[in-house]
Design a protein around this motif. Structure first.
Motif, PDB file in Angstrom:
ATOM      1  N   GLU A 115      50.810  18.448  75.188  1.00  0.00           N
ATOM      2  CA  GLU A 115      49.835  18.182  76.246  1.00  0.00           C
ATOM      3  C   GLU A 115      48.719  19.223  76.233  1.00  0.00           C
ATOM      4  O   GLU A 115      48.966  20.402  75.943  1.00  0.00           O
ATOM      5  CB  GLU A 115      50.531  18.243  77.614  1.00  0.00           C
ATOM      6  N   ASP A 116      47.501  18.805  76.604  1.00  0.00           N
ATOM      7  CA  ASP A 116      46.381  19.743  76.643  1.00  0.00           C
ATOM      8  C   ASP A 116      45.917  20.072  78.048  1.00  0.00           C
ATOM      9  O   ASP A 116      45.115  20.986  78.233  1.00  0.00           O
ATOM     10  CB  ASP A 116      45.194  19.176  75.861  1.00  0.00           C
ATOM     11  N   SER A 117      46.384  19.347  79.060  1.00  0.00           N
ATOM     12  CA  SER A 117      45.922  19.552  80.432  1.00  0.00           C
ATOM     13  C   SER A 117      47.034  20.135  81.298  1.00  0.00           C
ATOM     14  O   SER A 117      48.226  19.973  81.012  1.00  0.00           O
ATOM     15  CB  SER A 117      45.456  18.232  81.054  1.00  0.00           C
ATOM     16  N   ALA A 118      46.623  20.794  82.382  1.00  0.00           N
ATOM     17  CA  ALA A 118      47.604  21.356  83.313  1.00  0.00           C
ATOM     18  C   ALA A 118      48.441  20.250  83.948  1.00  0.00           C
ATOM     19  O   ALA A 118      49.657  20.380  84.094  1.00  0.00           O
ATOM     20  CB  ALA A 118      46.891  22.178  84.387  1.00  0.00           C
ATOM     21  N   ARG A 168      52.488  19.859  83.456  1.00  0.00           N
ATOM     22  CA  ARG A 168      53.391  19.800  84.610  1.00  0.00           C
ATOM     23  C   ARG A 168      54.250  18.550  84.563  1.00  0.00           C
ATOM     24  O   ARG A 168      55.440  18.572  84.891  1.00  0.00           O
ATOM     25  CB  ARG A 168      52.595  19.864  85.916  1.00  0.00           C
ATOM     26  N   SER A 169      53.658  17.421  84.168  1.00  0.00           N
ATOM     27  CA  SER A 169      54.395  16.166  84.078  1.00  0.00           C
ATOM     28  C   SER A 169      55.543  16.270  83.094  1.00  0.00           C
ATOM     29  O   SER A 169      56.691  15.931  83.409  1.00  0.00           O
ATOM     30  CB  SER A 169      53.432  15.047  83.657  1.00  0.00           C
ATOM     31  N   ALA A 170      55.251  16.756  81.893  1.00  0.00           N
ATOM     32  CA  ALA A 170      56.276  16.821  80.846  1.00  0.00           C
ATOM     33  C   ALA A 170      57.326  17.881  81.142  1.00  0.00           C
ATOM     34  O   ALA A 170      58.531  17.638  81.008  1.00  0.00           O
ATOM     35  CB  ALA A 170      55.618  17.099  79.495  1.00  0.00           C
ATOM     36  N   SER A 171      56.881  19.061  81.554  1.00  0.00           N
ATOM     37  CA  SER A 171      57.832  20.154  81.776  1.00  0.00           C
ATOM     38  C   SER A 171      58.720  19.881  82.981  1.00  0.00           C
ATOM     39  O   SER A 171      59.901  20.230  82.980  1.00  0.00           O
ATOM     40  CB  SER A 171      57.100  21.490  81.927  1.00  0.00           C
ATOM     41  N   SER A 172      58.173  19.208  84.001  1.00  0.00           N
ATOM     42  CA  SER A 172      58.999  18.889  85.174  1.00  0.00           C
ATOM     43  C   SER A 172      59.994  17.774  84.868  1.00  0.00           C
ATOM     44  O   SER A 172      60.948  17.558  85.634  1.00  0.00           O
ATOM     45  CB  SER A 172      58.126  18.509  86.371  1.00  0.00           C
ATOM     46  N   GLU A 221      45.642  29.812  76.797  1.00  0.00           N
ATOM     47  CA  GLU A 221      47.102  29.912  76.736  1.00  0.00           C
ATOM     48  C   GLU A 221      47.679  30.266  78.095  1.00  0.00           C
ATOM     49  O   GLU A 221      48.704  29.718  78.504  1.00  0.00           O
ATOM     50  CB  GLU A 221      47.518  30.946  75.692  1.00  0.00           C
ATOM     51  N   ASP A 222      47.019  31.178  78.816  1.00  0.00           N
ATOM     52  CA  ASP A 222      47.525  31.590  80.131  1.00  0.00           C
ATOM     53  C   ASP A 222      47.584  30.413  81.092  1.00  0.00           C
ATOM     54  O   ASP A 222      48.572  30.250  81.823  1.00  0.00           O
ATOM     55  CB  ASP A 222      46.650  32.697  80.716  1.00  0.00           C
ATOM     56  N   ALA A 281      50.967  26.400  83.895  1.00  0.00           N
ATOM     57  CA  ALA A 281      51.304  25.021  84.269  1.00  0.00           C
ATOM     58  C   ALA A 281      52.714  24.636  83.864  1.00  0.00           C
ATOM     59  O   ALA A 281      53.249  23.634  84.353  1.00  0.00           O
ATOM     60  CB  ALA A 281      50.302  24.054  83.638  1.00  0.00           C
ATOM     61  N   GLY A 282      53.329  25.414  82.954  1.00  0.00           N
ATOM     62  CA  GLY A 282      54.707  25.148  82.565  1.00  0.00           C
ATOM     63  C   GLY A 282      54.957  25.005  81.079  1.00  0.00           C
ATOM     64  O   GLY A 282      56.087  24.712  80.668  1.00  0.00           O
ATOM     65  N   ALA A 283      53.927  25.205  80.240  1.00  0.00           N
ATOM     66  CA  ALA A 283      54.126  25.104  78.788  1.00  0.00           C
ATOM     67  C   ALA A 283      55.050  26.215  78.306  1.00  0.00           C
ATOM     68  O   ALA A 283      54.860  27.386  78.654  1.00  0.00           O
ATOM     69  CB  ALA A 283      52.795  25.190  78.061  1.00  0.00           C
ATOM     70  N   GLN A 284      56.054  25.856  77.499  1.00  0.00           N
ATOM     71  CA  GLN A 284      56.963  26.866  76.947  1.00  0.00           C
ATOM     72  C   GLN A 284      56.386  27.550  75.721  1.00  0.00           C
ATOM     73  O   GLN A 284      56.784  28.651  75.381  1.00  0.00           O
ATOM     74  CB  GLN A 284      58.323  26.247  76.601  1.00  0.00           C
ATOM     75  N   ASP A 285      55.455  26.884  75.052  1.00  0.00           N
ATOM     76  CA  ASP A 285      54.766  27.492  73.915  1.00  0.00           C
ATOM     77  C   ASP A 285      53.384  26.872  73.842  1.00  0.00           C
ATOM     78  O   ASP A 285      53.137  25.796  74.405  1.00  0.00           O
ATOM     79  CB  ASP A 285      55.540  27.260  72.612  1.00  0.00           C
TER      80      ASP A 285
END
Length: 228
Positions: free
Chosen positions: A166-169, A173-177, A191-192, A197-201
Motif C-alpha cells: 500500500e502507498d497511502s495511510a 491502516r486497512s491492511a494492517s488492521s 517512511e515515517d 499508519a501501521g506499515a511493518q516495512d
C-alpha cells in the motif's frame, strides 16, 4: 499449511497515478475557483473513500451530491489515461515469482471498478490477478479492514500467510488492521508516515531487496513446514 497470498493496492502501488488524480481533482475544483496541493492530496484524499473525500472538500454540501461529484472526477481521471501505463518497477518480477510458486494474488482498491479495470488493462495486468476487490462495492471501504479480509476470503487465504502492499495511510491502516504484514510503498509518503499508519516495512518498489529477503524466507519456511 495455508499458501501465501499477495494483496496489492492499485493507484500509487502498482502504478503511479497520483499526478493524474491530483489534476483531476483540481480540474473539478476549478469550477469553484478552488484547488488542493500535493500535501492535502496525500493527507486527505489518497486511499480514502469518496464520502470522506468530498465531505472534507465540501463540508456544507448535501451528501447526496457526493456521488455525482465523484463520478465527474473519475471521468476527468480516465480522460488522462493513455492506452498503456507503466507499472511500478519490479511488478513483472513479483508476479512471475507468484506464478512460479502458486501464490494467489488480489488487487484491493478504493478505485471504482471502471477505473480499476481500465488501469489494469492499460498496464497489461488484467489477467494476472485471481480477484479484484472494490472497496466501494462493500459495506466498508479503506481504511476499514473489510476490503482486505474480503480478499483473503475470496482467495482462501490467511492473514498470517499474506503480504499487502500500500502507498497511502488509509490503505496501510486497512491492511494492517486486518492483521496482514503490510509493506508501505514510498511513492508519495515518507517512511515515517507509512510506519505511523501501521506499515511493518517500507520499500521503494518491487525490486527492493528487503522485500525479496522476506518473500524468500516465507517460501522457504512454508517448504520446510510442508516437508516435515
Amino acid at each position: 499449511m495455508t499458501a501465501l497470498t499477495l494483496l496489492f493496492d492499485l493507484d500509487g502501488t502498482l502504478v503511479d497515478t497520483d499526478a493524474l488524480q491530483l489534476n483531476a481533482y483540481n480540474t473539478l475544483l476549478a469550477r469553484w475557483n478552488r484547488s488542493i496541493d500535493l500535501d492535502y492530496y496525500q493527507r486527505h484524499v489518497m486511499g480514502f473513500p469518496d464520502d470522506m473525500i468530498f465531505s472534507r472538500l465540501f463540508p456544507g454540501m448535501p451528501a447526496t451530491e457526493y456521488t455525482k461529484l465523484a463520478s465527474q472526477k473519475e471521468r476527468l481521471f480516465r480522460m488522462q489515461l493513455g492506452n498503456r501505463l507503466t507499472p511500478t518497477a519490479g511488478t513483472q518480477r513479483i508476479l512471475d515469482f507468484a506464478d512460479r510458486f502458486g501464490i494467489r494474488l488480489a488487487v484491493v482498491t478504493n478505485a471504482p471498478r471502471k477505473n480499476a479495470t481500465m488501469m489494469l488493462n492499460a498496464l497489461e495486468l488484467a489477467t494476472r490477478f485471481d480477484t479484484l476487490v472494490i472497496g466501494s462495492e462493500l459495506t466498508h471501504s479503506k481504511p476499514h479492514p473489510l476490503p482486505y479480509t474480503t480478499a483473503l476470503e475470496r482467495l482462501g487465504g490467511n492473514a498470517d500467510h499474506a503480504f499487502a502492499f500500500e502507498d497511502s495511510a488509509a490503505g496501510v491502516r486497512s491492511a494492517s488492521s486486518a492483521g496482514i504484514f503490510t509493506f508501505g510503498i514510498s511513492t508519495a509518503l515518507s517512511e515515517d508516515r507509512l510506519r505511523e499508519a501501521g506499515a511493518q516495512d517500507v520499500i521503494r518498489n518491487f525490486e527492493d531487496q528487503r522485500l525479496w529477503d522476506r518473500l524468500t524466507h516465507q517460501i522457504n519456511a512454508q517448504h520446510d513446514a510442508t516437508n516435515r
